[in-house]
Enzyme design. Structure first.
Site, PDB file in Angstrom:
ATOM      1  N   THR A  34      46.001  54.057  20.557  1.00  5.65           N
ATOM      2  CA  THR A  34      46.919  54.303  21.679  1.00  5.65           C
ATOM      3  C   THR A  34      47.883  53.148  21.914  1.00  5.65           C
ATOM      4  O   THR A  34      48.840  53.300  22.680  1.00  5.65           O
ATOM      5  CB  THR A  34      46.127  54.541  22.976  1.00  5.65           C
ATOM      6  OG1 THR A  34      45.358  53.364  23.273  1.00  5.65           O
ATOM      7  CG2 THR A  34      45.185  55.741  22.820  1.00  5.65           C
ATOM      8  N   CYS A  38      43.113  47.036  27.633  1.00  8.49           N
ATOM      9  CA  CYS A  38      42.363  47.291  28.862  1.00  8.49           C
ATOM     10  C   CYS A  38      41.448  46.122  29.183  1.00  8.49           C
ATOM     11  O   CYS A  38      41.157  45.283  28.330  1.00  8.49           O
ATOM     12  CB  CYS A  38      41.476  48.544  28.715  1.00  8.49           C
ATOM     13  SG  CYS A  38      42.348  50.047  28.229  1.00  8.49           S
ATOM     14  N   CYS A  42      37.233  49.160  32.100  1.00  8.10           N
ATOM     15  CA  CYS A  42      38.162  50.292  32.250  1.00  8.10           C
ATOM     16  C   CYS A  42      37.386  51.596  32.467  1.00  8.10           C
ATOM     17  O   CYS A  42      36.428  51.888  31.737  1.00  8.10           O
ATOM     18  CB  CYS A  42      39.046  50.409  31.017  1.00  8.10           C
ATOM     19  SG  CYS A  42      40.310  51.706  31.179  1.00  8.10           S
ATOM     20  N   ARG A  67      50.416  47.667  25.180  1.00  4.91           N
ATOM     21  CA  ARG A  67      50.882  47.826  26.558  1.00  4.91           C
ATOM     22  C   ARG A  67      49.686  47.833  27.503  1.00  4.91           C
ATOM     23  O   ARG A  67      48.580  48.257  27.146  1.00  4.91           O
ATOM     24  CB  ARG A  67      51.655  49.144  26.727  1.00  4.91           C
ATOM     25  CG  ARG A  67      52.819  49.305  25.768  1.00  4.91           C
ATOM     26  CD  ARG A  67      53.591  50.592  26.060  1.00  4.91           C
ATOM     27  NE  ARG A  67      52.726  51.766  26.149  1.00  4.91           N
ATOM     28  CZ  ARG A  67      52.312  52.481  25.117  1.00  4.91           C
ATOM     29  NH1 ARG A  67      52.651  52.116  23.885  1.00  4.91           N
ATOM     30  NH2 ARG A  67      51.553  53.540  25.291  1.00  4.91           N
ATOM     31  N   CYS A  69      47.117  48.994  30.256  1.00  4.18           N
ATOM     32  CA  CYS A  69      46.568  50.271  30.703  1.00  4.18           C
ATOM     33  C   CYS A  69      46.996  50.544  32.143  1.00  4.18           C
ATOM     34  O   CYS A  69      46.941  49.648  33.000  1.00  4.18           O
ATOM     35  CB  CYS A  69      45.044  50.227  30.597  1.00  4.18           C
ATOM     36  SG  CYS A  69      44.207  51.680  31.260  1.00  4.18           S
ATOM     37  N   CYS A  72      43.251  50.820  34.464  1.00  4.71           N
ATOM     38  CA  CYS A  72      42.430  49.662  34.860  1.00  4.71           C
ATOM     39  C   CYS A  72      43.262  48.430  35.205  1.00  4.71           C
ATOM     40  O   CYS A  72      42.730  47.454  35.729  1.00  4.71           O
ATOM     41  CB  CYS A  72      41.422  49.324  33.761  1.00  4.71           C
ATOM     42  SG  CYS A  72      42.154  48.603  32.258  1.00  4.71           S
ATOM     43  N   ASP A 442      24.737  11.920  49.410  1.00  6.01           N
ATOM     44  CA  ASP A 442      25.169  12.666  50.592  1.00  6.01           C
ATOM     45  C   ASP A 442      23.984  12.899  51.536  1.00  6.01           C
ATOM     46  O   ASP A 442      22.885  13.265  51.089  1.00  6.01           O
ATOM     47  CB  ASP A 442      25.766  14.008  50.152  1.00  6.01           C
ATOM     48  CG  ASP A 442      26.240  14.846  51.308  1.00  6.01           C
ATOM     49  OD1 ASP A 442      27.357  14.604  51.792  1.00  6.01           O
ATOM     50  OD2 ASP A 442      25.478  15.743  51.733  1.00  6.01           O
TER      51      ASP A 442
END
Length: 492
Positions: A34, A38, A42, A67, A69, A72, A442
């Site tokens: 695709t 992601c 996702c 690119r 998603c 998600c 401390d």
């Protein structure tokens, strides 16, 4: 978990198939069929393993032609915890890039701050992250642009400028390339509720669960300097000095995110303001890794199991915190706040806060360096400590920032008059972000050690704490939590 998480293919595949949100930000899954990348969690049906490839950064995915998603939104993942618990060149470079240095000073400015050549910085970032500083800064600009597109009604040309793009064309091309949508399409898809205005931007700051807000917001609220910080209506609010102007941040703990509202005098400061708020709240930490290590000590394990996910409350301004650490030497929290409030009223820059009681920016080192020491209501030895610190900060001979080398800076602090191990280590822990800083002298730690049956002397306690490395700063939070001090509780 190893640094090169994305190289452990079997580990990554299992994380994706189980939709394990703990790995969001550690690596990104790119789907070969695709051409989309992601986060591991996702919600869509996981791709076949043979169609997955893994990258260490969103920028590397984008450079490889993938690119983001739309389901998600991998650009909104928590940041990798690597950059907050490592002190090497790559981690320091990533902290500076998140702070906007590449956009303001270019790659030469980034390299200069790190003390390396631009070629060395580029080579190491490419080797570990698959992307150089320009690509990493571009990915951050794309994320900033998306936030402004979806949360404001600003014209796109103003958003392009505010996000750091050199031109509207570069803005349009980047948004289309990264999100496969035009800026107008991104805005049309955004929910209308909760959208901000140029004066106030509302957003969600993600984190890795669990997160215990009690010590985190309790500490910030209990030590808040009047005029600079306040707790109001369930939110911690404070003023911010930023590269291009000033701002006000309002931060509210929610079960699955931190609700953040930013009011900025210059929108170009948005990514820096977000980065500094995330850093102050330690939101990129990996609490599972931290707590698993601390549970190996049978005396710490019950504290961790009772309230897991404690973070280290840090700062948005390293120089400010160093000054406040000196003001807090050997005095109560209330006295330290009083000293700081006097300095703020006398030397801080005034600003308006229509929504609350914030009145000033904390004074800059340059303003404090001009203060007459005789006007300071503190012992003479501490006046010397104070004036030496602010002079060195103002002159640049001491630099405290996200790029600081923790060991070198701690040694430099210890060389200043009046700086003992407690002051240097609390600055290392809360200003510089060293996750392994420890405070064996401390008072609160010593009381906790006595209550739990831990070694009593600083030397013996430090030896016992070797097993807690590299997370001793988080052990400090669990030890402090044994006390009934207000820093351990959310304000009512």
């Amino acid at each position: 978990m190893q640094t090169a998480t994305h190289l452990d293919r079997e580990h990554c595949v299992r994380a994706v198939q189980s939709k394990d949100a703990r790995f969001d930000g550690w690596f990104f899954t790119a789907v070969l069929t695709t051409r989309i990348y992601c986060r591991p969690s996702c919600p869509v049906v996981p791709p076949k393993p043979e169609n997955m490839t893994f990258y260490p950064s969103a920028a590397a995915c984008q450079q490889a032609g993938f690119r983001a998603c739309k389901r998600c939104r991998p650009d909104t993942s928590p940041g990798s915890p690597e950059w907050n618990h490592r002190a090497d060149l790559v981690a320091r470079a990533m902290r500076l890039i998140a702070d906007g240095v590449v956009d303001r000073e270019g790659v030469p400015g980034l390299a200069s701050r790190l003390g390396y050549s631009a070629r060395q910085v580029e080579r190491q970032l490419l080797a570990e992250l698959g992307a150089g500083p320009l690509a990493l800064a571009r990915a951050q600009r794309a994320q900033t642009a998306r936030l402004l597109i979806e949360t404001t009604a600003l014209p796109m040309a103003e958003i392009a400028f505010a996000a750091g793009f050199a031109s509207v064309r570069a803005f349009n091309d980047t948004v289309r390339e990264v999100f496969a949508l035009t800026p107008s399409e991104l805005r049309a898809r955004a929910p209308r509720s909760g959208a901000g205005t140029p004066a106030g931007i509302g957003l969600r700051l993600p984190f890795r669960a669990p997160l215990n807000p009690s010590n985190l917001f309790g500490h910030l609220a209990a030590t808040a300097v009047p005029g600079v910080e306040e707790w109001r209506d369930g939110a911690y609010r404070r003023t911010l000095r930023l590269p291009y102007g000033h701002g006000i941040a309002s931060l509210t703990p929610r079960p699955d995110h931190i609700a953040c509202r930013l009011t900025l005098s210059d929108l170009r400061d948005l990514p820096v303001a977000i980065s500094r708020c995330r850093r102050m709240l330690d939101l990129d930490a990996d609490p599972v890794a931290v707590d698993d290590r601390l549970r190996t000590d049978p005396l710490l394990a019950p504290l961790v199991d009772k309230a897991p996910g404690r973070r280290v409350p840090r700062t948005v301004d390293e120089a400010e915190f160093a000054v406040r650490a000196v003001l807090g030497q050997q005095v109560s929290t209330a006295a330290a706040r009083t000293h700081a409030a006097r300095l703020v009223t006398a030397h801080g820059k005034p600003l308006d806060d229509p929504e609350g009681g914030l009145t000033h920016l904390f004074p800059s080192p340059e303003a404090l360096a001009a203060v007459d020491p005789e006007t300071l209501a503190m012992p003479r030895s501490r006046r010397t400590t104070f004036t030496t610190l602010v002079r060195e900060l103002a002159e640049g001979t001491l630099r405290l920032g996200v790029e600081s080398d923790w060991a070198e800076t701690r040694a430099r602090l210890l060389s200043l008059p009046g700086f003992g191990p407690w002051t240097a280590d609390v600055i290392a822990m809360r200003a510089l972000g060293d996750p392994d800083a420890f405070l064996p002298t401390d008072l609160g730690i010593r009381r906790a050690a006595a209550e739990l049956g831990l070694p009593a002397t600083p030397a013996a306690l430090t030896a016992r704490a070797e097993a807690w490395r590299p997370w001793r700063a988080y052990a400090v939070q669990y030890l402090w939590a044994t006390d009934g001090h207000p820093i351990n509780f959310l304000p009512v």
